[in-house]
Design a protein around this motif. Structure first.
Motif, mmCIF file in Angstrom:
data_model
loop_
_atom_site.group_PDB
_atom_site.id
_atom_site.type_symbol
_atom_site.label_atom_id
_atom_site.label_comp_id
_atom_site.label_asym_id
_atom_site.label_seq_id
_atom_site.Cartn_x
_atom_site.Cartn_y
_atom_site.Cartn_z
ATOM 1 N N SER A 182 7.207 76.538 -19.803
ATOM 2 C CA SER A 182 6.945 75.851 -21.069
ATOM 3 C C SER A 182 6.886 76.892 -22.184
ATOM 4 O O SER A 182 6.291 77.956 -22.027
ATOM 5 N N ASN A 209 3.650 77.274 -26.269
ATOM 6 C CA ASN A 209 2.700 78.225 -26.865
ATOM 7 C C ASN A 209 3.328 79.081 -27.960
ATOM 8 O O ASN A 209 2.621 79.753 -28.696
ATOM 9 N N HIS A 225 0.183 82.543 -16.884
ATOM 10 C CA HIS A 225 -0.302 83.877 -17.243
ATOM 11 C C HIS A 225 -1.602 84.170 -16.476
ATOM 12 O O HIS A 225 -1.750 85.237 -15.873
ATOM 13 N N ASN A 226 -2.513 83.200 -16.455
ATOM 14 C CA ASN A 226 -3.785 83.380 -15.742
ATOM 15 C C ASN A 226 -3.576 83.480 -14.241
ATOM 16 O O ASN A 226 -4.222 84.283 -13.564
ATOM 17 N N SER A 279 2.226 74.580 -18.642
ATOM 18 C CA SER A 279 1.466 75.531 -19.453
ATOM 19 C C SER A 279 1.813 76.987 -19.176
ATOM 20 O O SER A 279 1.696 77.453 -18.040
ATOM 21 N N PHE A 280 2.229 77.683 -20.212
ATOM 22 C CA PHE A 280 2.477 79.122 -20.110
ATOM 23 C C PHE A 280 1.167 79.860 -19.832
ATOM 24 O O PHE A 280 1.124 80.798 -19.045
ATOM 25 N N THR A 281 0.091 79.402 -20.459
ATOM 26 C CA THR A 281 -1.208 80.075 -20.310
ATOM 27 C C THR A 281 -1.671 80.021 -18.853
ATOM 28 O O THR A 281 -2.187 81.019 -18.337
ATOM 29 N N ASP A 282 -1.491 78.872 -18.204
ATOM 30 C CA ASP A 282 -1.917 78.756 -16.802
ATOM 31 C C ASP A 282 -1.151 79.728 -15.907
ATOM 32 O O ASP A 282 -1.699 80.318 -14.987
ATOM 33 N N GLU A 290 7.459 90.066 -25.997
ATOM 34 C CA GLU A 290 7.869 88.671 -26.245
ATOM 35 C C GLU A 290 9.386 88.534 -26.183
ATOM 36 O O GLU A 290 9.914 87.572 -25.621
#
Ligand SMILES: [Zn+2]
Length: 260
Positions: free
Chosen positions: A89, A92, A66-67, A61-64, A105
């Motif tokens: 990943s 997203n 990032h967090n 997960s990219f979001t994880d 980006e």
């Protein structure tokens, strides 16, 4: 006596923590205390291990990631390691960007590419092949991802060979696909990549005319198909006919495509 002390000390810990967390006037202390605790915990984790953890996180997960980067300085620094970008990943991010990428980006994708993230050539190959640019360009990109043992890239290579229209290449694709299904680990990964490919196909114009000619792999004349539904056979290890097993993959792919 020992037990009582342990119990008391636990209660004391609980009371202290809950009191700190409840009291708004102590919010600075809470943040400072927690930051100090995090820092001392991080000091004890070797950087290599931290990077390894973040690589695994990045892969799912990219979001994880990032967090995690926002949570503390050590995570933020370790997450900048090339290995993390190599495993990042890209799920997203849509395969086809409907608006121009922001500078941030663009820098992110460039860094992933510089760090040899196999998702970059894999996604390009999927885009090239399914939008009809021809197999040559797609296969060249897939090679980059195959060098990093990207199972999705191997799956798409099989698809390209199966739909090539040439018997020799089709036989090669069948052999490769059947070989992939022999390993339980690869079958698990294959399911993941098949579903991801299906999601990607929904976001693009599929215009490859080669996909209109459906190859048939099982040529046995006897009535050996034990199931009425081929869907059951996609992930089944207990399919003894390689041709049937590959035909079930072909059916799954064609069912995933928008109407050609
Ligand atoms: Zn068969």
């Amino acid at each position: 006596m020992v037990n009582k002390n342990v119990k008391d000390s636990r209660n004391m810990g609980r009371a202290t923590t809950s009191t700190i967390l409840r009291s708004p006037s102590n919010s600075k202390i809470t943040k400072r205390s927690m930051h100090a605790t995090n820092s001392s915990m991080m000091d004890n984790i070797p950087r290599e291990l931290l990077i390894e953890i973040l690589c695994r996180l990045a892969h799912t997960s990219f979001t994880d990631i990032h967090n995690a980067k926002l949570s503390c300085k050590d995570f933020h620094e370790a997450a900048e390691d090339p290995c993390v970008y190599q495993n990042m990943s890209l799920d997203n991010f849509p395969l086809v960007a409907w608006k121009p990428l922001t500078k941030k980006e663009e820098a992110f994708f460039t860094k992933c590419q510089d760090c040899q993230n196999p998702e970059i050539p894999y996604r390009q190959a999927v885009l090239d092949y399914f939008t009809g640019k021809g197999p040559k360009s797609a296969l060249a990109h897939l090679q980059g991802a195959l060098n990093a043992n990207h199972i999705g890239a191997l799956y798409v290579t099989c698809i390209i060979l199966l739909f090539s229209g040439e018997d020799e290449l089709k036989a090669c694709g069948m052999k490769l696909m059947a070989g992939m299904k022999k390993s339980k680990y690869v079958r698990g990964k294959l399911k993941e990549h098949r579903d991801r490919l299906k999601s990607m196909l929904r976001t693009m114009w599929v215009e490859n005319p080669a996909l209109r000619r459906r190859p048939v792999c099982c040529t046995k004349q006897d009535n050996h198909r034990r199931r009425s539904s081929w869907e059951d056979m996609v992930d089944d290890a207990d399919v003894h006919c390689e041709g049937c097993s590959v035909d079930s993959e072909i059916k799954f792919l064609l069912d995933s495509l928008p109407r050609l």
